[in-house]
Motif scaffolding. Structure first.
Motif, PDB file in Angstrom:
ATOM      1  N   ILE A  78       0.733  -1.272   0.015  1.00  0.00           N
ATOM      2  CA  ILE A  78       0.003   0.242  -0.031  1.00  0.00           C
ATOM      3  C   ILE A  78       0.809   1.364  -0.137  1.00  0.00           C
ATOM      4  N   PRO A  79       0.890   2.209  -1.051  1.00  0.00           N
ATOM      5  CA  PRO A  79       1.635   3.478  -1.108  1.00  0.00           C
ATOM      6  C   PRO A  79       0.963   4.418  -0.064  1.00  0.00           C
ATOM      7  N   LEU A  80       1.704   4.995   0.599  1.00  0.00           N
ATOM      8  CA  LEU A  80       1.318   5.849   1.843  1.00  0.00           C
ATOM      9  C   LEU A  80       1.888   7.269   1.564  1.00  0.00           C
ATOM     10  N   ASN A  81       1.079   8.126   2.114  1.00  0.00           N
ATOM     11  CA  ASN A  81       1.713   9.549   2.116  1.00  0.00           C
ATOM     12  C   ASN A  81       2.563   9.701   3.448  1.00  0.00           C
ATOM     13  N   LEU A  82       3.455   8.720   3.496  1.00  0.00           N
ATOM     14  CA  LEU A  82       4.600   8.866   4.879  1.00  0.00           C
ATOM     15  C   LEU A  82       5.814   8.882   4.464  1.00  0.00           C
ATOM     16  N   LEU A  83       6.461   9.848   4.941  1.00  0.00           N
ATOM     17  CA  LEU A  83       8.139  10.155   4.789  1.00  0.00           C
ATOM     18  C   LEU A  83       8.734   9.892   5.931  1.00  0.00           C
ATOM     19  N   ILE A  84       9.725   9.312   5.946  1.00  0.00           N
ATOM     20  CA  ILE A  84      10.603   9.057   7.104  1.00  0.00           C
ATOM     21  C   ILE A  84      12.117   9.676   6.688  1.00  0.00           C
ATOM     22  N   ASP A  85      12.438  10.690   7.065  1.00  0.00           N
ATOM     23  CA  ASP A  85      13.696  11.553   6.778  1.00  0.00           C
ATOM     24  C   ASP A  85      14.809  10.544   7.200  1.00  0.00           C
ATOM     25  N   GLY A  86      15.670  10.498   5.933  1.00  0.00           N
ATOM     26  CA  GLY A  86      16.831   9.752   6.429  1.00  0.00           C
ATOM     27  C   GLY A  86      16.892   8.179   5.573  1.00  0.00           C
ATOM     28  N   LYS A  87      15.482   7.719   5.523  1.00  0.00           N
ATOM     29  CA  LYS A  87      15.451   6.328   5.353  1.00  0.00           C
ATOM     30  C   LYS A  87      16.055   5.896   4.074  1.00  0.00           C
ATOM     31  N   GLY A  88      15.680   6.681   2.959  1.00  0.00           N
ATOM     32  CA  GLY A  88      16.367   6.142   1.887  1.00  0.00           C
ATOM     33  C   GLY A  88      17.658   6.359   1.757  1.00  0.00           C
ATOM     34  N   VAL A  89      18.537   7.256   2.318  1.00  0.00           N
ATOM     35  CA  VAL A  89      19.935   7.226   2.344  1.00  0.00           C
ATOM     36  C   VAL A  89      20.513   5.873   3.046  1.00  0.00           C
ATOM     37  N   SER A  90      19.923   5.626   4.286  1.00  0.00           N
ATOM     38  CA  SER A  90      20.381   4.448   4.879  1.00  0.00           C
ATOM     39  C   SER A  90      19.968   3.019   4.052  1.00  0.00           C
ATOM     40  N   GLN A  91      18.670   2.906   3.585  1.00  0.00           N
ATOM     41  CA  GLN A  91      18.542   1.789   2.689  1.00  0.00           C
ATOM     42  C   GLN A  91      19.463   1.396   1.725  1.00  0.00           C
ATOM     43  N   THR A  92      19.953   2.838   1.055  1.00  0.00           N
ATOM     44  CA  THR A  92      20.912   2.697  -0.255  1.00  0.00           C
ATOM     45  C   THR A  92      22.404   2.146   0.578  1.00  0.00           C
ATOM     46  N   ALA A  93      22.679   2.650   1.731  1.00  0.00           N
ATOM     47  CA  ALA A  93      24.157   2.176   2.153  1.00  0.00           C
ATOM     48  C   ALA A  93      24.069   0.692   2.506  1.00  0.00           C
ATOM     49  N   ILE A  94      22.842   0.201   3.057  1.00  0.00           N
ATOM     50  CA  ILE A  94      22.535  -1.065   3.563  1.00  0.00           C
ATOM     51  C   ILE A  94      22.670  -2.202   2.321  1.00  0.00           C
ATOM     52  N   VAL A 116       1.068   8.927  11.334  1.00  0.00           N
ATOM     53  CA  VAL A 116       2.023   8.041  12.137  1.00  0.00           C
ATOM     54  C   VAL A 116       2.638   8.738  13.264  1.00  0.00           C
ATOM     55  N   PRO A 117       2.666   8.421  14.443  1.00  0.00           N
ATOM     56  CA  PRO A 117       3.322   8.985  15.752  1.00  0.00           C
ATOM     57  C   PRO A 117       4.787   9.114  15.182  1.00  0.00           C
ATOM     58  N   GLN A 118       5.420  10.305  15.591  1.00  0.00           N
ATOM     59  CA  GLN A 118       6.930  10.671  15.397  1.00  0.00           C
ATOM     60  C   GLN A 118       7.722   9.393  16.102  1.00  0.00           C
ATOM     61  N   THR A 119       7.335   8.738  17.141  1.00  0.00           N
ATOM     62  CA  THR A 119       7.741   7.860  18.126  1.00  0.00           C
ATOM     63  C   THR A 119       8.095   6.762  17.217  1.00  0.00           C
ATOM     64  N   ILE A 120       7.011   6.340  16.274  1.00  0.00           N
ATOM     65  CA  ILE A 120       7.218   5.116  15.526  1.00  0.00           C
ATOM     66  C   ILE A 120       8.295   5.425  14.310  1.00  0.00           C
ATOM     67  N   LYS A 121       8.189   6.561  13.656  1.00  0.00           N
ATOM     68  CA  LYS A 121       9.006   6.769  12.591  1.00  0.00           C
ATOM     69  C   LYS A 121      10.481   6.904  13.049  1.00  0.00           C
ATOM     70  N   ASP A 122      10.718   7.323  14.469  1.00  0.00           N
ATOM     71  CA  ASP A 122      12.168   7.576  14.995  1.00  0.00           C
ATOM     72  C   ASP A 122      12.681   6.026  15.095  1.00  0.00           C
ATOM     73  N   LYS A 123      11.675   5.172  15.678  1.00  0.00           N
ATOM     74  CA  LYS A 123      12.222   3.748  16.036  1.00  0.00           C
ATOM     75  C   LYS A 123      12.563   3.046  14.697  1.00  0.00           C
ATOM     76  N   ILE A 124      11.600   3.237  13.656  1.00  0.00           N
ATOM     77  CA  ILE A 124      11.979   2.679  12.459  1.00  0.00           C
ATOM     78  C   ILE A 124      13.305   3.101  11.926  1.00  0.00           C
ATOM     79  N   LEU A 125      13.718   4.171  11.579  1.00  0.00           N
ATOM     80  CA  LEU A 125      14.823   4.919  11.416  1.00  0.00           C
ATOM     81  C   LEU A 125      15.954   4.576  12.316  1.00  0.00           C
ATOM     82  N   SER A 126      15.875   4.393  13.433  1.00  0.00           N
ATOM     83  CA  SER A 126      16.786   3.860  14.207  1.00  0.00           C
ATOM     84  C   SER A 126      17.403   2.419  13.908  1.00  0.00           C
ATOM     85  N   GLY A 127      16.344   1.730  13.760  1.00  0.00           N
ATOM     86  CA  GLY A 127      16.610   0.276  13.289  1.00  0.00           C
ATOM     87  C   GLY A 127      17.516   0.209  12.268  1.00  0.00           C
TER      88      GLY A 127
END
Length: 317
Positions: free
Chosen positions: A66-82, A296-307
């Motif tokens: 499902i495409p979402l109107n959700l951005l998590i800043d920095g996720k794309g950079v981390s994903q590319t490096a991984i 989506v609460p910021q706490t969930i976004k932060d935990k996802i990016l932290s992962g």
């Protein structure tokens, strides 16, 4: 190379609609032209005649397709490096990937999100009289849909697993659970696929074992992983862009796993939040090209990016 050239080579499926929108200006000015907007990444044609494309990861998110109107800043950079790390691990093991060693100009602001990719087509073969594409999945632990199947006395992969195995049982050696790749992934008989592609299945099994040991030594438990196989212009099989990443694998920090906290370090928090808020049902009314509006609460976004950040830090050599 133009999108018409890609289509002419039979390397672009009719089911994926291209776009005429303009992409990022610093790429377009250099001759890269946006032609496909995905749920989480975009594709550009490249200047010149070589059969390659440029993949640019965004910070967009999706779950359950499902495409979402959700951005998590920095996720794309981390994903590319991984993804680059996973591809490098595979290459060091002697396995080709579609990710090219060639890079875009590293002075570009967008460079940390970019991967140059060899143009390939999905691996296809006939199984039980039907031509299918494949997802080759290896599992270290009994959980998820396979655990549910065992509990119900089903044997979707022909593995003859005991029905009384508890959840999170570790297999003595990884098990192979291939599926078709499509709108709905259907289980395939493990032995039939192994016989069809003995060299591929054996090579990836060793890669998975080696990566499991590498990751565990760095504090990450690899529950399972999915490999997507493509064929290049030389007829060689190659891995796609998501090689040993949180998009294709389930990673759990060793400290969480040892404490029986089985939350994977990817979008699992987002999936759980989406289930609780009935996103699948809500998405049924979406029109083509629309995104589901979510809060989506910021706490969930932060935990996802932290992962993602933890995965990158621990798995970087």
């Amino acid at each position: 190379m133009k999108i018409s050239d890609i289509v002419a080579l039979g390397l672009w499926p009719d089911s994926k609609k291209t776009t005429s929108q303009k992409g990022i200006s610093e790429l377009e000015d250099l001759g890269y032209n946006l032609f496909y907007i995905g749920k989480n990444a975009d594709l550009y044609t490249c200047p010149g005649e070589d059969a390659k494309v440029l993949l640019v990861r965004s910070d967009r998110c999706s779950v359950f397709d499902i495409p979402l109107n959700l951005l998590i800043d920095g996720k794309g950079v981390s994903q590319t490096a991984i993804s680059n790390n996973g591809a490098e691990f595979a290459k060091e093991a002697g396995i080709r990937t579609a990710i090219l060693s060639e890079k875009v100009d590293q002075s570009l602001a967008i460079a940390p999100r970019c991967q140059l990719m060899e143009l390939c087509k999905p691996l296809e073969a006939q199984i039980d009289g039907e031509v299918v594409q494949f997802e080759l999945i290896y599992r270290n632990y009994l959980t998820g849909s396979l655990f549910d199947a065992c509990q119900n006395g089903n044997d979707p992969y022909g593995l003859n697993l005991p029905s009384d195995l508890p959840q999170w049982s570790k297999f003595e050696t990884p098990i192979f659970t291939p599926t078709t790749k499509g709108i709905k992934d259907e289980p395939l008989n493990s032995e039939k696929v192994r016989i069809k592609f003995p060299e591929i299945v054996t090579s990836l099994e060793k890669l998975f074992k080696d990566f499991t040991a590498f990751a565990e030594a760095r504090g990450i438990i690899v529950v399972d992983t999915k490999f997507e196989i493509f064929v290049n212009s030389k007829g060689e099989w190659v891995l796609g862009d998501e090689v040993l990443t949180p998009e294709s694998s389930r990673f759990i920090s060793k400290e969480d796993f040892d404490a029986a906290n089985y939350i994977s370090m990817d979008k699992q928090l987002l999936r759980d939040f989406g289930k609780a808020n009935n996103w699948k049902e809500k998405s049924k009314d979406l029109k083509p090209g629309e995104k589901l509006e979510v809060n989506v609460p910021q706490t969930i976004k932060d935990k996802i990016l932290s992962g993602y950040t933890t995965i990158l830090n621990r798995l970087s050599k």
